[in-house]
Design a protein around this motif. Structure first.
Motif, PDB file in Angstrom:
ATOM      1  N   MET A  77     -16.533 -37.272  40.879  1.00 10.90           N
ATOM      2  CA  MET A  77     -15.489 -38.123  40.279  1.00 10.90           C
ATOM      3  C   MET A  77     -15.905 -38.544  38.870  1.00 10.90           C
ATOM      4  O   MET A  77     -15.731 -39.671  38.454  1.00 10.90           O
ATOM      5  CB  MET A  77     -15.227 -39.332  41.166  1.00 10.90           C
ATOM      6  N   SER A  78     -16.533 -37.613  38.183  1.00  9.73           N
ATOM      7  CA  SER A  78     -16.897 -37.814  36.773  1.00  9.73           C
ATOM      8  C   SER A  78     -17.765 -39.053  36.553  1.00  9.73           C
ATOM      9  O   SER A  78     -17.580 -39.783  35.577  1.00  9.73           O
ATOM     10  CB  SER A  78     -15.632 -37.902  35.903  1.00  9.73           C
ATOM     11  N   GLY A  79     -18.686 -39.326  37.479  1.00  5.40           N
ATOM     12  CA  GLY A  79     -19.641 -40.405  37.245  1.00  5.40           C
ATOM     13  C   GLY A  79     -19.166 -41.789  37.607  1.00  5.40           C
ATOM     14  O   GLY A  79     -19.834 -42.764  37.296  1.00  5.40           O
ATOM     15  N   TYR A  80     -17.990 -41.939  38.235  1.00  6.49           N
ATOM     16  CA  TYR A  80     -17.551 -43.266  38.639  1.00  6.49           C
ATOM     17  C   TYR A  80     -16.876 -43.214  40.001  1.00  6.49           C
ATOM     18  O   TYR A  80     -16.520 -42.149  40.503  1.00  6.49           O
ATOM     19  CB  TYR A  80     -16.611 -43.871  37.597  1.00  6.49           C
ATOM     20  N   GLU A  81     -16.734 -44.388  40.608  1.00  9.51           N
ATOM     21  CA  GLU A  81     -16.000 -44.524  41.866  1.00  9.51           C
ATOM     22  C   GLU A  81     -14.855 -45.502  41.680  1.00  9.51           C
ATOM     23  O   GLU A  81     -14.887 -46.335  40.772  1.00  9.51           O
ATOM     24  CB  GLU A  81     -16.942 -45.023  42.971  1.00  9.51           C
ATOM     25  N   LEU A  82     -13.845 -45.402  42.538  1.00  8.86           N
ATOM     26  CA  LEU A  82     -12.717 -46.322  42.477  1.00  8.86           C
ATOM     27  C   LEU A  82     -12.904 -47.446  43.480  1.00  8.86           C
ATOM     28  O   LEU A  82     -13.307 -47.218  44.625  1.00  8.86           O
ATOM     29  CB  LEU A  82     -11.402 -45.595  42.751  1.00  8.86           C
ATOM     30  N   HIS A  83     -12.620 -48.663  43.027  1.00 12.47           N
ATOM     31  CA  HIS A  83     -12.713 -49.851  43.890  1.00 12.47           C
ATOM     32  C   HIS A  83     -11.460 -50.681  43.624  1.00 12.47           C
ATOM     33  O   HIS A  83     -11.280 -51.189  42.513  1.00 12.47           O
ATOM     34  CB  HIS A  83     -13.976 -50.635  43.535  1.00 12.47           C
ATOM     35  N   PHE A  84     -10.560 -50.769  44.612  1.00  8.16           N
ATOM     36  CA  PHE A  84      -9.249 -51.408  44.417  1.00  8.16           C
ATOM     37  C   PHE A  84      -8.528 -50.790  43.221  1.00  8.16           C
ATOM     38  O   PHE A  84      -7.852 -51.475  42.458  1.00  8.16           O
ATOM     39  CB  PHE A  84      -9.387 -52.917  44.230  1.00  8.16           C
ATOM     40  N   GLY A  85      -8.685 -49.476  43.042  1.00  8.93           N
ATOM     41  CA  GLY A  85      -8.014 -48.779  41.954  1.00  8.93           C
ATOM     42  C   GLY A  85      -8.695 -48.924  40.609  1.00  8.93           C
ATOM     43  O   GLY A  85      -8.189 -48.419  39.614  1.00  8.93           O
ATOM     44  N   CYS A  86      -9.834 -49.607  40.555  1.00 11.40           N
ATOM     45  CA  CYS A  86     -10.546 -49.835  39.290  1.00 11.40           C
ATOM     46  C   CYS A  86     -11.782 -48.944  39.229  1.00 11.40           C
ATOM     47  O   CYS A  86     -12.469 -48.733  40.233  1.00 11.40           O
ATOM     48  CB  CYS A  86     -10.971 -51.298  39.163  1.00 11.40           C
TER      49      CYS A  86
END
Length: 414
Positions: free
Chosen positions: A1-10
């Motif tokens: 995911m390109s170095g990030y994760e989603l948390h509540f859409g953020c």
């Protein structure tokens, strides 16, 4: 995911550091070393810590010492004039009169700000009764004990001022810097302030705290952190979840949030639930960035070391801004799209003003959201589960200080 994760859409770019730990709490770095109460930061914004502090010291030394020498020269001249008996008598009488007048104004101002403006109906009613007492300058048998004690203390203050002598007058009229030096050590004598003490005093208000000061702040903060963690372990999970369920039944307008992007322009009341710690935070937002932007600002904020403790280390609650994104496990939101930010600049962006050394957005003042936030903080959950540090609904730093919340933490008597 390109170095990030989603948390509540953020997007969370550093998920490995997205939970609060003892290691990432109270870190000492350039951001946390900032003196929160230093206002004129723009002059030093592109400088490194040592350079900024040395520049500040040069400016402080130049202006403060010059002012001090002028104040001391005037003070010594004034003290010499007081050797004349007639002059001394008139000056002391005028000084007492001014001090009494100021004390009366202070009491009225304190009552107006902290009682008559309170959102708490009990405090407000107390303020109304006390205002009448101040106007009449007397109490009667119908006054309750709390009113009597407050008024009697005020009267004692006035009596004490009435009994001021020359030594009291000279002390209060002496240069503030000299009084700081004397109060720092009762053995200090004369008017010559040593250079080393003067620099140490100056650096208390520098743009960045010294290494020694930072270590002291960190030590206190970690002691408070440990006490809070022990406190959280003592809380009842069943009671915590029962209160949330009861709240949802009584406040059906609140909805669970699965994606904050749905609320990126919506004002309203939000509730952050931190299940691991059994803590709840209640807040409001009127920003054009909506609940998404406001909640993200909690997650991304780096608390300066001098803001980690609110009050005494044995009683201070952890700030919601000390927790990380993954500490928030549930979010509730009551939308109020009718409340939008109205203070904007010529480009349509939020207008900003200086507050505690930081440029902050200027919001529309609406009593509805302020009152709702206050009511929810006061009545919706047990205090043991709330991590709000003040009553809510306030509009100034002074109101926040006055309504500061504390809790008895484990080992606080040690």
């Amino acid at each position: 995911m390109s170095g990030y994760e989603l948390h509540f859409g953020c997007r969370i770019y550093h998920p490995e550091n997205a939970k609060l730990t003892r290691e990432n709490y109270a870190e000492i770095n350039k951001r946390t070393r900032r003196n929160s109460f230093f206002s004129n930061r723009s002059i030093f914004k592109d400088m490194e810590i040592d350079e900024a502090n040395e520049c500040y010291w040069d400016m402080f030394k130049k202006y403060k010492l010059t002012d001090y020498f002028k104040e001391m020269e005037n003070f010594l001249s004034y003290r010499e004039k007081l050797k004349d008996g007639d002059y001394r008598k008139v000056e002391l009488s005028l000084f007492i009169e001014q001090q009494i007048s100021q004390r009366i104004k202070d009491e009225e101002w304190h009552n107006d700000l902290f009682f008559l403006n309170s959102l708490d109906p009990i405090k407000k009613e107390f303020g109304k009764k006390y205002k009448k007492i101040l106007e009449n300058n007397s109490i009667d048998d119908s006054c309750d004990d709390e009113l009597k004690i407050k008024f009697q203390k005020y009267q004692q203050d006035l009596k004490r001022i009435n009994e001021y002598g020359i030594s009291d007058m000279l002390w209060l009229k002496s240069p503030a810097l000299w009084k700081e030096w004397i109060c720092d050590d009762s053995n200090n004598q004369g008017f010559e302030i040593p250079d080393d003490w003067f620099k140490e005093y100056a650096m208390r208000s520098a743009p960045y705290y010294t290494e020694e000061k930072c270590k002291s702040l960190q030590e206190r903060a970690l002691k408070n952190f440990d006490a809070n963690m022990e406190y959280f372990k003592l809380l009842d999970s069943i009671k915590f979840n029962t209160e949330i369920e009861t709240f949802l039944k009584e406040h059906p307008k609140f909805e669970f949030v699965d994606d904050l992007r749905k609320y990126k322009t919506t004002s309203g009341v939000y509730i952050l639930i931190l299940d691991e710690y059994k803590q709840i935070y209640i807040g409001i937002t009127r920003s054009k960035n909506g609940a998404k932007g406001r909640i993200q600002s909690h997650w991304s904020n780096t608390m300066p070391l001098d803001r980690l403790i609110w009050g005494h280390e044995s009683y201070s609650l952890l700030s919601i801004d000390s927790f990380k994104a993954y500490d928030t496990t549930r979010i509730l939101f009551e939308p109020h799209p009718e409340f939008q930010e109205i203070a904007v600049d010529e480009n349509g962006n939020p207008r900003k003003e200086l507050f505690l050394g930081k440029m902050c957005n200027v919001w529309k003042i609406d009593e509805y959201l302020k009152t709702e936030e206050y009511e929810l903080i006061q009545n919706s959950f047990s205090e043991e589960f709330l991590c709000n540090r003040c009553d809510g609904g306030g509009s100034s730093f002074i109101e926040a200080v006055i309504s500061r919340k504390e809790r008895r933490l484990p080992n606080n008597d040690k």
